[in-house]
Motif scaffolding. Structure first.
Motif, PDB file in Angstrom:
ATOM      1  N   TYR A  36       0.979  -1.237  -0.009  1.00  0.00           N
ATOM      2  CA  TYR A  36      -0.018   0.176  -0.116  1.00  0.00           C
ATOM      3  C   TYR A  36       0.957   1.312   0.074  1.00  0.00           C
ATOM      4  CZ  TYR A  36      -4.000  -2.629   1.431  1.00  0.00           C
ATOM      5  OH  TYR A  36      -5.398  -3.520   1.703  1.00  0.00           O
ATOM      6  N   GLN A  38       0.506   5.522   1.066  1.00  0.00           N
ATOM      7  CA  GLN A  38       0.046   6.536   1.742  1.00  0.00           C
ATOM      8  C   GLN A  38       0.679   7.795   1.533  1.00  0.00           C
ATOM      9  OE1 GLN A  38       0.196   6.499   6.135  1.00  0.00           O
ATOM     10  NE2 GLN A  38      -1.982   7.197   6.303  1.00  0.00           N
ATOM     11  N   GLN A  42      -3.341  11.340   3.969  1.00  0.00           N
ATOM     12  CA  GLN A  42      -4.561  10.322   2.934  1.00  0.00           C
ATOM     13  C   GLN A  42      -4.405   9.148   3.891  1.00  0.00           C
ATOM     14  OE1 GLN A  42      -6.458  11.770   0.531  1.00  0.00           O
ATOM     15  NE2 GLN A  42      -5.516  13.578   1.094  1.00  0.00           N
ATOM     16  N   LEU A  44      -4.881   4.644   3.045  1.00  0.00           N
ATOM     17  CA  LEU A  44      -3.823   3.842   2.259  1.00  0.00           C
ATOM     18  C   LEU A  44      -4.503   3.403   0.986  1.00  0.00           C
ATOM     19  CD1 LEU A  44      -2.843   3.584   5.177  1.00  0.00           C
ATOM     20  CD2 LEU A  44      -1.977   1.129   4.768  1.00  0.00           C
ATOM     21  N   GLU A  88       4.527   7.297   1.979  1.00  0.00           N
ATOM     22  CA  GLU A  88       4.953   6.338   2.960  1.00  0.00           C
ATOM     23  C   GLU A  88       4.569   4.937   2.149  1.00  0.00           C
ATOM     24  OE1 GLU A  88       4.692   6.911   7.003  1.00  0.00           O
ATOM     25  OE2 GLU A  88       6.084   5.506   7.483  1.00  0.00           O
ATOM     26  N   PHE A  90       3.636   0.965   2.726  1.00  0.00           N
ATOM     27  CA  PHE A  90       3.474  -0.181   3.432  1.00  0.00           C
ATOM     28  C   PHE A  90       3.275  -1.499   3.146  1.00  0.00           C
ATOM     29  CE2 PHE A  90       2.879   2.139   7.461  1.00  0.00           C
ATOM     30  CZ  PHE A  90       2.499   3.334   6.982  1.00  0.00           C
ATOM     31  N   ALA A 104       5.995  -1.378   9.506  1.00  0.00           N
ATOM     32  CA  ALA A 104       6.169  -0.170  10.394  1.00  0.00           C
ATOM     33  C   ALA A 104       6.130   1.058   8.992  1.00  0.00           C
ATOM     34  CB  ALA A 104       7.317  -0.105  11.046  1.00  0.00           C
TER      35      ALA A 104
ATOM     36  N   ARG B   9     -11.942  14.630   9.442  1.00  0.00           N
ATOM     37  CA  ARG B   9     -10.509  14.663   9.112  1.00  0.00           C
ATOM     38  C   ARG B   9      -9.571  14.733  10.428  1.00  0.00           C
ATOM     39  NH1 ARG B   9      -9.014  14.549   3.841  1.00  0.00           N
ATOM     40  NH2 ARG B   9      -6.722  13.842   4.938  1.00  0.00           N
ATOM     41  N   GLY B  40       6.624   5.286  13.139  1.00  0.00           N
ATOM     42  CA  GLY B  40       7.330   4.069  13.627  1.00  0.00           C
ATOM     43  C   GLY B  40       6.979   2.869  13.987  1.00  0.00           C
ATOM     44  N   LEU B  41       5.448   2.807  14.108  1.00  0.00           N
ATOM     45  CA  LEU B  41       4.871   1.648  14.450  1.00  0.00           C
ATOM     46  C   LEU B  41       3.667   1.131  13.463  1.00  0.00           C
ATOM     47  CD1 LEU B  41       3.822   2.758  18.192  1.00  0.00           C
ATOM     48  CD2 LEU B  41       5.819   1.499  17.411  1.00  0.00           C
ATOM     49  N   GLY B  42       3.954   1.905  12.486  1.00  0.00           N
ATOM     50  CA  GLY B  42       2.918   1.262  11.356  1.00  0.00           C
ATOM     51  C   GLY B  42       1.380   1.392  11.776  1.00  0.00           C
ATOM     52  N   PHE B 106      -9.482   1.622   2.399  1.00  0.00           N
ATOM     53  CA  PHE B 106      -9.162   2.627   3.581  1.00  0.00           C
ATOM     54  C   PHE B 106      -9.776   3.858   3.415  1.00  0.00           C
ATOM     55  CE2 PHE B 106      -6.166   0.497   6.776  1.00  0.00           C
ATOM     56  CZ  PHE B 106      -5.695  -0.617   5.656  1.00  0.00           C
ATOM     57  N   ASP B 108      -9.812   8.015   4.405  1.00  0.00           N
ATOM     58  CA  ASP B 108      -8.653   8.987   4.517  1.00  0.00           C
ATOM     59  C   ASP B 108      -7.942   9.246   5.848  1.00  0.00           C
ATOM     60  OD1 ASP B 108     -10.026  10.722   1.951  1.00  0.00           O
ATOM     61  OD2 ASP B 108      -8.538   9.293   1.866  1.00  0.00           O
TER      62      ASP B 108
END
Lengths: 112, 115
Positions: A36, A38, A42, A44, A88, A90, A104, B9, B40-42, B106, B108
């Motif tokens: 994915y 991002q 926004q 994903l 980013e 994922f 992460a 949002r 850092g944690l996703g 997903f 937003d």
């Protein structure tokens, strides 16, 4: 337990250069793998997915990924990066109960 | 195209308040999910729902509850908001047709700040 590791937190590439984002998974059975993207602020967006068949899968925006069972990897690639690819990324694996495990994330910066 | 809509949002709330985050999907998907995303944690799974009135705890359910009274709507509730719940919250939906090969779709996201 199923898990996904993205070893690179942040990558910087020049516009026009090639890109490879790494993803390693830990999963006992045949993995269902996803990438994915991002963009800032926004949700994903799905780039591509793999579950069987040809180990090289094509996605949207010129991305591709290669599944390598021997290395437990599913790396994302793009031959020539555009400034709009800054985002980013994922990697994720789908679990038996329909939820997902996400890495992460890797933040991509594109230099002009 | 699948559309997953999160009601806000950006949201700013105070410590101790009861907070509702709403999510609606328009594709008649059975599965719906709530994640929180921190640097850092996703993405970490808070709760998910297989179908109407069904829910399962994810990895970090403490301090949260959920409600799914209708198939298209999945609500996340912070019973008594605390500052450590300041985060980005993402909702997702997924069809069970086609099995594990199906991706999640997903919204937003809602950026929630607890003061």
């Amino acid at each position: 337990a199923q898990s996904v590791t993205q070893p690179d937190i942040h990558i910087t590439v020049s516009e026009g250069a090639s890109l490879e984002l790494r993803c390693n998974y830990s999963y006992g059975a045949t993995p269902y793998l996803f990438w994915y993207v991002q963009s800032p602020g926004q949700g994903l967006q799905l780039l591509l997915k793999y579950f069987s068949g040809d180990t090289l899968v094509q996605g949207i925006k010129g991305f591709e990924a290669e599944f390598k069972r021997s290395q437990s990897s599913f790396n994302l690639r793009k031959p020539s990066v555009h400034w709009s690819d800054a985002a980013e990324y994922f990697c994720a694996v789908s679990r038996w109960n329909n939820d997902m495990r996400f890495g992460a994330g890797t933040r991509l910066t594109v230099k002009p | 195209d699948v559309k997953v809509t999160q009601s806000s949002r950006y949201l700013v709330k105070r410590t101790g308040e009861k907070v509702f985050l709403e999510c609606v999907q328009d594709m008649d998907h059975e599965n719906m999910f709530w994640y929180r995303q921190d640097p850092g944690l996703g993405l970490r799974l808070i709760y998910f729902s297989y179908d109407v009135k069904m829910k399962e705890k994810g990895d970090i359910p403490e301090g949260y509850s959920v409600s799914r009274e209708k198939k298209e709507r999945f609500s996340l509730i912070l019973e008594s908001a605390s500052t450590n719940q300041t985060s980005m919250y993402l909702c997702a939906s997924k069809s069970v047709e086609g099995g594990l090969n199906q991706p999640q779709h997903f919204g937003d996201g809602t950026r929630l700040s607890i003061l």
